[in-house]
Design a protein around this motif. Structure first.
Motif, PDB file in Angstrom:
ATOM      1  N   VAL A   1       0.970  -0.999  -0.023  1.00 53.15           N
ATOM      2  CA  VAL A   1      -0.002  -0.089   0.158  1.00 53.15           C
ATOM      3  C   VAL A   1       0.768   1.198   0.120  1.00 53.15           C
ATOM      4  N   VAL A   2       0.855   1.966  -1.084  1.00 54.44           N
ATOM      5  CA  VAL A   2       1.662   3.308  -1.142  1.00 54.44           C
ATOM      6  C   VAL A   2       0.773   4.465  -0.221  1.00 54.44           C
ATOM      7  N   ASP A   3      -0.466   4.343  -0.305  1.00 57.06           N
ATOM      8  CA  ASP A   3      -1.193   5.595   0.431  1.00 57.06           C
ATOM      9  C   ASP A   3      -2.469   5.191   0.595  1.00 57.06           C
ATOM     10  N   ARG A   4      -3.283   5.739   1.435  1.00 61.59           N
ATOM     11  CA  ARG A   4      -4.510   5.751   1.927  1.00 61.59           C
ATOM     12  C   ARG A   4      -5.410   7.238   1.572  1.00 61.59           C
ATOM     13  N   THR A   5      -6.353   7.302   0.878  1.00 62.35           N
ATOM     14  CA  THR A   5      -7.013   8.487   0.559  1.00 62.35           C
ATOM     15  C   THR A   5      -8.077   8.607   1.584  1.00 62.35           C
ATOM     16  N   PRO A   6      -8.572   9.878   1.710  1.00 59.27           N
ATOM     17  CA  PRO A   6      -9.747  10.271   2.839  1.00 59.27           C
ATOM     18  C   PRO A   6     -11.078   9.579   2.853  1.00 59.27           C
ATOM     19  N   GLY A   7     -11.224   9.094   1.307  1.00 60.55           N
ATOM     20  CA  GLY A   7     -12.602   8.312   0.863  1.00 60.55           C
ATOM     21  C   GLY A   7     -12.233   6.845   1.403  1.00 60.55           C
ATOM     22  N   GLY A   8     -11.398   6.410   1.808  1.00 64.20           N
ATOM     23  CA  GLY A   8     -11.057   5.005   2.042  1.00 64.20           C
ATOM     24  C   GLY A   8     -10.400   4.265   1.005  1.00 64.20           C
ATOM     25  N   ALA A   9     -10.141   4.684   0.065  1.00 66.05           N
ATOM     26  CA  ALA A   9      -9.350   4.088  -1.071  1.00 66.05           C
ATOM     27  C   ALA A   9      -7.994   3.729  -0.657  1.00 66.05           C
ATOM     28  N   TYR A  10      -7.420   2.834  -1.296  1.00 62.61           N
ATOM     29  CA  TYR A  10      -5.895   2.125  -1.017  1.00 62.61           C
ATOM     30  C   TYR A  10      -5.344   2.640  -2.530  1.00 62.61           C
ATOM     31  N   VAL A  11      -4.133   3.078  -2.487  1.00 61.27           N
ATOM     32  CA  VAL A  11      -3.314   3.318  -3.719  1.00 61.27           C
ATOM     33  C   VAL A  11      -1.981   2.333  -3.567  1.00 61.27           C
ATOM     34  N   VAL A  12      -1.968   1.645  -4.921  1.00 67.60           N
ATOM     35  CA  VAL A  12      -0.963   0.794  -5.029  1.00 67.60           C
ATOM     36  C   VAL A  12      -0.272   1.284  -6.309  1.00 67.60           C
ATOM     37  N   CYS A  13       0.986   0.352  -6.398  1.00 71.82           N
ATOM     38  CA  CYS A  13       1.896   0.648  -7.567  1.00 71.82           C
ATOM     39  C   CYS A  13       2.173  -0.403  -8.434  1.00 71.82           C
ATOM     40  N   SER A  14       2.641  -0.332  -9.639  1.00 67.67           N
ATOM     41  CA  SER A  14       3.039  -1.345 -10.389  1.00 67.67           C
ATOM     42  C   SER A  14       4.742  -1.285 -10.560  1.00 67.67           C
ATOM     43  N   GLY A  15       5.218  -1.728  -9.458  1.00 72.95           N
ATOM     44  CA  GLY A  15       6.890  -1.413  -9.528  1.00 72.95           C
ATOM     45  C   GLY A  15       7.605  -2.023 -10.618  1.00 72.95           C
ATOM     46  N   PHE A  16       6.946  -3.034 -11.505  1.00 68.99           N
ATOM     47  CA  PHE A  16       7.573  -3.407 -12.766  1.00 68.99           C
ATOM     48  C   PHE A  16       6.834  -2.782 -13.821  1.00 68.99           C
ATOM     49  N   GLY A  17       6.278  -1.674 -13.868  1.00 72.10           N
ATOM     50  CA  GLY A  17       6.032  -0.948 -14.845  1.00 72.10           C
ATOM     51  C   GLY A  17       4.523  -1.325 -15.245  1.00 72.10           C
ATOM     52  N   PRO A  18       4.123  -0.562 -16.524  1.00 73.27           N
ATOM     53  CA  PRO A  18       2.826  -0.935 -17.228  1.00 73.27           C
ATOM     54  C   PRO A  18       2.667  -2.249 -17.679  1.00 73.27           C
ATOM     55  N   ARG A  19       3.533  -3.055 -17.793  1.00 70.55           N
ATOM     56  CA  ARG A  19       3.347  -4.304 -18.319  1.00 70.55           C
ATOM     57  C   ARG A  19       3.344  -5.601 -17.414  1.00 70.55           C
ATOM     58  N   ALA A  20       3.055  -5.103 -16.136  1.00 66.52           N
ATOM     59  CA  ALA A  20       2.849  -6.059 -15.160  1.00 66.52           C
ATOM     60  C   ALA A  20       1.413  -6.811 -15.484  1.00 66.52           C
ATOM     61  N   ASP A  21       1.274  -7.911 -15.325  1.00 64.15           N
ATOM     62  CA  ASP A  21      -0.059  -8.549 -15.659  1.00 64.15           C
ATOM     63  C   ASP A  21      -1.002  -8.065 -14.703  1.00 64.15           C
ATOM     64  N   TRP A  22      -0.765  -7.956 -13.584  1.00 63.69           N
ATOM     65  CA  TRP A  22      -1.988  -7.394 -12.466  1.00 63.69           C
ATOM     66  C   TRP A  22      -2.292  -6.156 -13.082  1.00 63.69           C
ATOM     67  N   TYR A  23      -1.432  -5.406 -13.334  1.00 66.71           N
ATOM     68  CA  TYR A  23      -1.685  -3.848 -13.507  1.00 66.71           C
ATOM     69  C   TYR A  23      -2.725  -4.015 -15.024  1.00 66.71           C
ATOM     70  N   ARG A  24      -2.332  -4.733 -16.067  1.00 64.13           N
ATOM     71  CA  ARG A  24      -3.026  -4.771 -17.283  1.00 64.13           C
ATOM     72  C   ARG A  24      -4.516  -5.496 -17.086  1.00 64.13           C
ATOM     73  N   ASN A  25      -4.517  -6.269 -16.079  1.00 59.81           N
ATOM     74  CA  ASN A  25      -5.626  -7.106 -15.781  1.00 59.81           C
ATOM     75  C   ASN A  25      -6.612  -6.048 -15.149  1.00 59.81           C
TER      76      ASN A  25
END
Length: 158
Positions: A57-81
């Motif tokens: 988890v990179v951050d939490r926003t006031p609305g309760g959202a979680y922010v994550v990041c693709s460390g392997f860039g935009p080609r990571a499978d989970w990100y494209r999924n």
């Protein structure tokens, strides 16, 4: 900031090591990872099969959202999924909820990475190096790297 060499997603033994936290969640031990990591349940963009990925988890926003990041860039499978199928299920510790995945603007991602670097300075430097960035440790360098990284905001659904 300099981009030295963007890494490829891990394969072989390294992939098994990166996947180890998924097994903690499968065995009901996800709460051991606390709130710093989450389990993202998503759908494969071509197979339609259920997939699981543990992300920091990179951050939490006031609305309760979680922010994550693709460390392997935009080609990571989970990100494209999640771009193809944004309705996901998230587990943080023992809490589970349905969410909608949304990529924020690049400038917003820059702010997320700067905030992460303030909270976890040593981890931010190590992660940046692992992701192929050579940073001098300044806020501006973290901001520049954050503009290059693909972030995802996971909004809880009602």
């Amino acid at each position: 900031m300099e981009i030295a060499d963007r890494p490829q997603p891990p394969t072989g033994a390294a992939r098994l090591l990166f996947r180890a936290p998924v097994h903690l969640y499968r065995w009901g031990l996800g709460p051991l990872l606390g709130g710093r990591f989450l389990l993202l349940n998503h759908v494969g963009r071509t197979s339609g099969r259920r997939r699981r990925t543990v992300l920091e988890v990179v951050d939490r926003t006031p609305g309760g959202a979680y922010v994550v990041c693709s460390g392997f860039g935009p080609r990571a499978d989970w990100y494209r999924n999640v771009l193809a199928h944004p309705r996901v299920l998230v587990q943080v510790g023992a809490r589970r909820f349905a969410a909608e995945a949304e990529p924020p603007a690049a400038d917003e991602g820059a702010g997320f990475f700067v905030g992460y670097a303030r909270r976890h300075p040593r981890a931010a430097v190590r992660l940046a190096r692992m992701m192929g960035f050579v940073l001098d440790g300044s806020e501006e360098d973290f901001r520049a790297a954050g503009r290059e990284l693909p972030f995802v905001r996971l909004h809880p659904r009602a």
